[in-house]
Structure formats: C-alpha cells, structure tokens
Design a protein around this motif. Structure first.
Motif, PDB file in Angstrom:
ATOM      1  N   ARG A  73      45.780  94.700  12.619  1.00 34.56           N
ATOM      2  CA  ARG A  73      44.605  93.848  12.452  1.00 34.56           C
ATOM      3  C   ARG A  73      43.527  94.357  13.371  1.00 34.56           C
ATOM      4  N   ARG A  74      42.342  94.424  12.852  1.00 37.94           N
ATOM      5  CA  ARG A  74      41.223  94.811  13.707  1.00 37.94           C
ATOM      6  C   ARG A  74      40.628  93.551  14.295  1.00 37.94           C
ATOM      7  N   ARG A  75      40.493  93.560  15.581  1.00 39.26           N
ATOM      8  CA  ARG A  75      39.888  92.414  16.249  1.00 39.26           C
ATOM      9  C   ARG A  75      38.395  92.649  16.351  1.00 39.26           C
ATOM     10  N   ARG A  76      37.665  91.703  15.861  1.00 35.33           N
ATOM     11  CA  ARG A  76      36.220  91.797  15.942  1.00 35.33           C
ATOM     12  C   ARG A  76      35.723  90.642  16.790  1.00 35.33           C
ATOM     13  N   PRO A  77      34.996  90.958  17.837  1.00 37.05           N
ATOM     14  CA  PRO A  77      34.517  89.885  18.717  1.00 37.05           C
ATOM     15  C   PRO A  77      33.492  89.022  18.000  1.00 37.05           C
ATOM     16  N   LYS A  78      33.531  87.741  18.301  1.00 38.18           N
ATOM     17  CA  LYS A  78      32.537  86.823  17.763  1.00 38.18           C
ATOM     18  C   LYS A  78      31.301  86.915  18.652  1.00 38.18           C
ATOM     19  N   VAL A  79      30.177  87.176  18.024  1.00 38.24           N
ATOM     20  CA  VAL A  79      28.928  87.327  18.768  1.00 38.24           C
ATOM     21  C   VAL A  79      28.148  86.030  18.646  1.00 38.24           C
ATOM     22  N   ARG A  80      27.748  85.509  19.791  1.00 37.82           N
ATOM     23  CA  ARG A  80      26.940  84.287  19.806  1.00 37.82           C
ATOM     24  C   ARG A  80      25.578  84.600  20.377  1.00 37.82           C
ATOM     25  N   THR A  81      24.579  83.922  19.875  1.00 36.48           N
ATOM     26  CA  THR A  81      23.234  84.066  20.406  1.00 36.48           C
ATOM     27  C   THR A  81      23.086  83.105  21.565  1.00 36.48           C
ATOM     28  N   LEU A  82      22.633  83.622  22.685  1.00 33.73           N
ATOM     29  CA  LEU A  82      22.437  82.791  23.855  1.00 33.73           C
ATOM     30  C   LEU A  82      21.095  82.072  23.758  1.00 33.73           C
ATOM     31  N   GLU A  83      21.093  80.861  24.246  1.00 32.78           N
ATOM     32  CA  GLU A  83      19.838  80.104  24.255  1.00 32.78           C
ATOM     33  C   GLU A  83      18.913  80.699  25.312  1.00 32.78           C
ATOM     34  N   SER A  84      17.637  80.768  24.981  1.00 28.66           N
ATOM     35  CA  SER A  84      16.695  81.294  25.967  1.00 28.66           C
ATOM     36  C   SER A  84      16.263  80.151  26.885  1.00 28.66           C
TER      37      SER A  84
END
Length: 88
Positions: A73-84
């Motif tokens: 299984r390829r692990r793909r990180p979950k990308v979150r947008t940070l609040e400015s």
C-alpha cells in the motif's frame, strides 16, 4: 521490528530459518509464533510451517522487499491548509 506471516503456499514453508536467507538480508528472527505456542529466540534449524508468524528485527528496506508488489500500500499524507493569521 516487523511481523512476517508465512501463508500457505509460501516459499518459506518447509525451509529452516537459516535456509530462508533472512540473516543475509540483515533480518533477525526474535520470536516464532505457531498457533498458541510462542518460541522466543528460535534456533536456525527450526522448520517453518504455514501459519507461522515471525517477529523480526532488521533493516526496514529488506523487510519491505519481501512484500509482493501487489500487496504493498502506498501511504499518501493528508495535506491540510493552515489557517492564516498570527500564531497564539
């Protein structure tokens, strides 16, 4: 550390721990689980059976290569947008 499961039909079934070549790949077998039996520090002449589990310590790259490509299984990180805004 990783646990290696020996399924029915595996090339390891019927081989001794020494004959598997794990040692040459820098993988040490710490414990053998066979059904309800726990065999710590199994001898290298122990013959492996289908359903055995090996608790191993060694190079992660070597252990990963043992997993068939289809099963990986390829692990793909979950990308979150940070609040400015200012950090509190």
């Amino acid at each position: 550390m990783s646990e290696i499961y020996i399924p029915e039909g595996s090339d390891f079934v019927g081989l001794t721990i020494k004959d598997t070549g794990l040692w040459e790949q820098d993988i040490n077998v710490l414990t053998l689980y066979r059904g309800a039996k726990v065999i710590p520090n199994p001898k290298v002449d122990r013959v492996l059976e289908a359903g055995d589990k090996l608790l191993c310590y060694g190079r992660m790259e070597s252990m990963r290569r043992m997993v068939p490509a289809k099963a990986r299984r390829r692990r793909r990180p979950k990308v979150r947008t940070l609040e400015s805004g200012p950090a509190e």
